[in-house]
Scaffold this motif. Sequence first.
Motif, PDB file in Angstrom:
ATOM      1  N   THR A  51      76.789  15.445 -54.857  1.00 28.64           N
ATOM      2  CA  THR A  51      77.533  16.510 -54.186  1.00 28.64           C
ATOM      3  C   THR A  51      76.616  17.382 -53.328  1.00 28.64           C
ATOM      4  O   THR A  51      77.013  17.845 -52.256  1.00 28.64           O
ATOM      5  CB  THR A  51      78.280  17.382 -55.211  1.00 28.64           C
ATOM      6  N   ALA A  52      75.376  17.594 -53.786  1.00 26.30           N
ATOM      7  CA  ALA A  52      74.421  18.364 -52.975  1.00 26.30           C
ATOM      8  C   ALA A  52      74.094  17.622 -51.684  1.00 26.30           C
ATOM      9  O   ALA A  52      74.027  18.225 -50.605  1.00 26.30           O
ATOM     10  CB  ALA A  52      73.149  18.631 -53.779  1.00 26.30           C
TER      11      ALA A  52
ATOM     12  N   THR B 147      77.040  17.828 -49.344  1.00 23.14           N
ATOM     13  CA  THR B 147      77.122  19.159 -48.741  1.00 23.14           C
ATOM     14  C   THR B 147      76.166  19.272 -47.560  1.00 23.14           C
ATOM     15  O   THR B 147      76.522  19.800 -46.499  1.00 23.14           O
ATOM     16  CB  THR B 147      76.807  20.236 -49.785  1.00 23.14           C
ATOM     17  N   GLN B 148      74.961  18.778 -47.733  1.00 23.71           N
ATOM     18  CA  GLN B 148      73.975  18.843 -46.648  1.00 23.71           C
ATOM     19  C   GLN B 148      74.422  18.040 -45.438  1.00 23.71           C
ATOM     20  O   GLN B 148      74.259  18.469 -44.286  1.00 23.71           O
ATOM     21  CB  GLN B 148      72.603  18.362 -47.144  1.00 23.71           C
TER      22      GLN B 148
ATOM     23  N   ARG C 135      77.196  20.023 -43.675  1.00 23.87           N
ATOM     24  CA  ARG C 135      76.711  21.205 -42.958  1.00 23.87           C
ATOM     25  C   ARG C 135      75.987  20.828 -41.678  1.00 23.87           C
ATOM     26  O   ARG C 135      75.948  21.624 -40.724  1.00 23.87           O
ATOM     27  CB  ARG C 135      75.782  22.013 -43.866  1.00 23.87           C
TER      28      ARG C 135
ATOM     29  N   THR D 197      79.378  26.390 -39.731  1.00 27.17           N
ATOM     30  CA  THR D 197      79.635  26.882 -41.083  1.00 27.17           C
ATOM     31  C   THR D 197      79.496  28.391 -41.177  1.00 27.17           C
ATOM     32  O   THR D 197      78.756  29.020 -40.418  1.00 27.17           O
ATOM     33  CB  THR D 197      78.643  26.255 -42.096  1.00 27.17           C
TER      34      THR D 197
ATOM     35  N   ASP E  85      82.350  28.854 -48.984  1.00 26.44           N
ATOM     36  CA  ASP E  85      81.730  28.323 -47.774  1.00 26.44           C
ATOM     37  C   ASP E  85      82.837  27.823 -46.861  1.00 26.44           C
ATOM     38  O   ASP E  85      83.746  27.110 -47.302  1.00 26.44           O
ATOM     39  CB  ASP E  85      80.772  27.172 -48.100  1.00 26.44           C
TER      40      ASP E  85
ATOM     41  N   TYR F 144      83.834  25.670 -43.509  1.00 30.47           N
ATOM     42  CA  TYR F 144      83.398  24.635 -42.581  1.00 30.47           C
ATOM     43  C   TYR F 144      84.406  24.570 -41.439  1.00 30.47           C
ATOM     44  O   TYR F 144      85.586  24.306 -41.661  1.00 30.47           O
ATOM     45  CB  TYR F 144      83.312  23.280 -43.282  1.00 30.47           C
TER      46      TYR F 144
ATOM     47  N   HIS G  13      85.885  23.304 -56.758  1.00 22.74           N
ATOM     48  CA  HIS G  13      85.079  22.381 -57.558  1.00 22.74           C
ATOM     49  C   HIS G  13      85.376  22.532 -59.043  1.00 22.74           C
ATOM     50  O   HIS G  13      85.990  23.506 -59.486  1.00 22.74           O
ATOM     51  CB  HIS G  13      83.588  22.608 -57.299  1.00 22.74           C
TER      52      HIS G  13
ATOM     53  N   SER H  76      83.236  11.745 -49.586  1.00 24.62           N
ATOM     54  CA  SER H  76      82.383  11.776 -48.401  1.00 24.62           C
ATOM     55  C   SER H  76      82.447  10.469 -47.617  1.00 24.62           C
ATOM     56  O   SER H  76      81.920  10.380 -46.505  1.00 24.62           O
ATOM     57  CB  SER H  76      80.928  12.062 -48.806  1.00 24.62           C
TER      58      SER H  76
END
Length: 240
Positions: A38-39, A42-43, A46, A51, A66, A68, A84, A223
Amino acid sequence: MGGWQDMAAEELEQQYSPSRWSPRLGPDEVIQAHLTATAAGTQRARAGVQTLLHVPYGDGDGEKLDIYLPTDPSGTFPVLVYIHGGYWQCLRGIYLCGHSAGAHLAAMVLSTDWTEYGVVPDIKGAVLVSGVYDLEPILHTYVNDALHMSREVAQRNSPQLHIALAAPAAAACKVLVAVAQHDSPEFRRQSQEYVLALRAAGWSVSMLDLAGVDHFDIVEKLSEESYILTQVILNMILRT
């Protein structure tokens, strides 16, 4: 077949510990892999859009979101609110998407009588992924060691127990309840029973049982554009 009330404490602990049900990795490893995936997702997200990060919506340290934005945010566009999981610890058209405890929170939004607040949010769709909709069984598991829920609190915050008959506006809200093949039997039961309860109350609801995934990669794969759940969400937004 008995219900959750007939389960021993040890069995309930196992049923409501999603990491014990993944066939891919051990309990600790699958959680770490989920955090890593998930990290990374997210990257990637972004890097490709505009954002607004850590926007407060309340006074608490954890009450931030956050945002988007599309590459060209000048026109109108739908909004997807993703909540989440983590067992609650870790108005253009609006779409809700929640995973695990986040699915519970999204379901609570659907259960809210918004007229009490003087607003009528235009919620066009909700995608509830591997959620928990009846909190009472959790009272008897390790999860409640941190939450300290009473039976009254659990019942008051169980979407399964607060499904209103769908008004015309609510009936127009498309609800998708998704569950993983390798979710625990209790998670799968809760999803099935919530779908039946929504349908009986007149909601437009469908269920998607996804093969070959567990409680974690069922949402990690969002994703991937070709992933069936990604496609279902995009189609929901495009059709409403």
